[in-house]
Design an enzyme around this catalytic site. Structure first.
Site, short mmCIF file in Angstrom:
data_model
loop_
_atom_site.label_atom_id
_atom_site.label_comp_id
_atom_site.label_asym_id
_atom_site.label_seq_id
_atom_site.Cartn_x
_atom_site.Cartn_y
_atom_site.Cartn_z
CG ASP A 365 -2.11 0.93 0.98
OD1 ASP A 365 -2.55 1.02 0.25
OD2 ASP A 365 -2.27 1.50 2.19
CD GLU A 394 -1.94 2.58 -3.25
OE1 GLU A 394 -3.48 2.92 -3.64
OE2 GLU A 394 -1.67 2.44 -2.23
#
Ligand code: CA
Length: 652
Positions: A365, A394
């Protein structure tokens, strides 16, 4: 000694310890004192470990009242304590560095002693289940199905509101409420397990569930990104055994489990937020005041979200710190990866989950928010242990320069090497949508896709980048396409055919949308129909689906099932032609397999002269339509009857 061995043969095992203790040269059992199964310590993390890693060190975080005033020792002569550190903010921590290079699998005791007291913990080192090389990460041969576990299927209603021994709900969010888009809805691991067949049948080869670790937050915990215990599966999702079963059943189906991990932050209710070991365990800790009893905390500095500071050679230190050290949101403390104990904790935690759950990849993330040197160390440590593994990071950026910066092998001006195999292609995500929706002109429409893919020259490895029509943070592709089914199909086929790893969000195959409140996270993450008892629509059986939904479901199924075995899409050469008369042709070729993607934006029938594409050598060959199964000869002209995608293959 012989007598002693005879006794061992015939009498209870309990005698073994005293017998061994009498040995001067202990060759069969290298414990220096008796191993007992006992745990006096509140928390040791990682909870167990393995022998046989390339890295022969292990750092234990020990959390127990006043433990800093104890001296640890270990019962196993082949394990040595290299270093013991205390926190500078709490007496309730010890960090113990062990050398396990000579250790064998088995249990040993760690004894914590001081003048008044002695505490014992049993620790376990295990053999690894398979060779490091056998952990195969996802690649361009994979299509990944992204799931919001709380919203997919409720496979076990008993865990909806976990109850303690006295029948009380013990999680901070005490109820489920399906009418509230931001509350828990009850979906769980068992629900995913129950429907692996469906996901496989749709042609997907991997799943990426949003984080399933405990998020014991007061509210909004359903999404999983506010982890409050990094070693525990959230009881509302199920048990560790269920998580391992999910991974096992996926592997039995030649599918991979991609774990969503968060190195940047934790949830405000994380257990260590009540008793921080170091003064710099989280960033902006000085400004942090927190009363655990009444959910009252002083908001510390939020991230400025200026992610380009990671690359910007002109960026001020203030802006850099603002991005990397600010809290992502007020309820997510920003972990300080520059603290070496935190760094080690995060790396070991990731490895613990790869090994425990036999993962097939990690999705990390918020990649541009943690300390970037740490992230390189983190990815490097994992890839050193698992050379064939995959991690996708990400970064929400539409700028190919930034997407390329994060990919391993990039020739970055600042010398940064991420060790990261895969990044996310928000740029192409957007280009495909714009390319299909915009009215055609010299610099608008399909040329956006053509020129977007032209940027691939910049990437160290385009096919290792992950592209997607939609995800849990953005409008559903059907919404992005304003409810146009033909456009949605064009988009899906384009993402699935380009040289990329492809990921799709659950429910996109049945036209799930967020028209009512476009972009609203709770709405985007709507319950999958058929996942709950009493659902009147069931997308697993087709019951109650509209014709349009059924058609899209079938389209996705044909598309991804073809992709699953297509070498041309996985590894093929890519050639495309500049958009012409509202059409775009993309070719993927591997040996005798050629896949042709044709996007056509003309509402009226149009005939395209194929002679200018003669270099592809298809003339006279028979090609099959991947979606409809019809076969046609590739001649001088192709007639496209209506707006939409045509996907052809030479593989009949
Ligand atoms: Ca449940």
């Amino acid at each position: 000694m012989k007598t002693c061995k005879l006794i061992l043969l015939f009498f209870a095992l309990s005698l073994m310890a005293s017998c061994n203790n009498n040995k001067e040269d202990n060759t069969t059992d290298n414990t220096s004192y008796e191993v007992v199964d006992r745990n006096d310590i509140q928390r040791i993390e990682p909870p167990h470990w393995w022998v046989g890693f390339k890295s022969d060190s292990l750092q234990l975080l020990v959390h127990h009242i006043d433990i800093a005033n104890y001296e640890p020792s270990v019962s196993n002569k082949s394990i040595s304590i290299k270093n013991v550190s205390k926190g500078n903010n709490s007496n309730n921590y010890l960090f113990i560095d062990l050398d396990i290079s000579k250790a064998k699998a088995g249990k040993f005791n760690i004894k914590f002693s001081n003048e008044e007291d002695e505490l014992i913990a049993t620790y376990s080192l295990e053999d690894r289940l398979k060779p490091a090389e056998d952990y195969i990460g996802f690649s361009s041969s994979d299509a990944i199905y992204l799931i919001t576990p709380d919203r997919f299927v409720n496979g076990n209603e008993i865990n909806d509101v976990p109850l303690g021994a006295e029948g009380q709900a013990f999680m901070l969010e005490k109820t489920i409420d399906r009418s509230n888009d931001y509350a828990r809805h009850g979906g769980d691991i068992q629900g995913v397990i129950n429907h692996i067949d469906y996901i496989k049948d749709m042609g997907f080869t991997a799943i990426w569930p949003q984080p399933m670790l405990t998020n014991d937050m007061y509210e909004g915990s359903y999404h999983g990104y506010a982890v409050t215990d990094l070693y525990q599966i959230d009881p509302r999702f199920g048990t560790l055994d269920e998580y391992k079963t999910l991974s096992k059943k996926l592997r039995e189906n030649n599918m991979k489990l991609v774990m969503d991990q968060v190195a940047n932050h934790c949830g405000l209710q994380h257990w260590w937020m009540k008793d921080l070991p170091f003064k710099d365990w989280v960033n902006h800790q000085d400004n942090f005041e927190y009363n655990i009893d009444n959910w009252d905390w002083k908001v510390t500095k939020r991230s400025n979200h200026r992610r380009t500071t990671n690359q910007d050679t002109y960026a001020s230190q203030a802006d850099k710190k603002g991005n990397n050290e600010g809290w992502f949101v007020a309820t997510m403390p920003d972990l300080n990866q520059r603290n070496p104990y935190m760094a080690k904790y995060i790396i070991q935690n990731s490895i613990w989950w790869i090994e425990t759950a036999q993962l097939g990849g990690i999705r990390q993330d918020t990649y541009p928010y943690p300390d970037k040197d740490f992230m390189s160390d983190w990815a490097g440590a994992i890839m050193t242990e698992y050379p064939n593994f995959s991690i996708v990071g990400e970064e929400w950026s539409y700028n190919p320069l930034l997407i390329g910066y994060w990919q391993e092998g990039a020739k970055n001006k600042d010398g940064y090497d991420s060790n990261l195999k895969s990044t996310m292609d928000f740029a192409m995500q957007q280009k495909v949508v714009d390319g299909i929706k915009e009215e055609e002109s010299w610099d608008k429409g399909l040329v956006k896709i053509y020129e977007g893919l032209a940027n691939d020259f910049h990437y160290p490895s385009p096919k290792d980048i992950m592209v997607f029509p939609d995800n849990h943070d953005m409008s559903r592709i059907f919404t992005q396409m304003d409810g146009d089914e033909a456009n949605t199909k064009m988009a899906l086929a384009t993402y699935a055919t380009m040289p990329r790893i492809v990921q799709m969000y659950y429910g996109t195959e049945i036209l799930m949308n967020d028209f009512d409140k476009p972009g609203d996270h709770g709405l985007i993450r709507t319950d999958f129909p058929g996942g709950w008892q009493g659902d009147t629509v069931n997308a697993f059986t087709g019951e109650g689906l509209t014709d349009a939904q059924k058609e899209m479901q079938n389209f996705v199924k044909q598309l991804f099932n073809y992709r699953k075995n297509s070498k041309a899409i996985h590894d093929g050469k890519t050639v495309h032609f500049a958009p012409f008369a509202g059409t775009y042709f993309l070719y993927r070729t591997f040996e005798d397999e050629t896949v042709v993607l044709i996007l056509n934006k003309n509402e009226e029938p149009i005939a395209i002269d194929l002679n200018y594409q003669s270099e592809m050598g298809l003339k006279g060959k028979t090609l099959k339509n991947i979606i409809t199964g019809e076969s046609k000869l590739w001649g001088d002209v192709i007639e496209l009857k209506e707006k939409g995608v045509t996907l052809l293959t030479t593989k009949l």
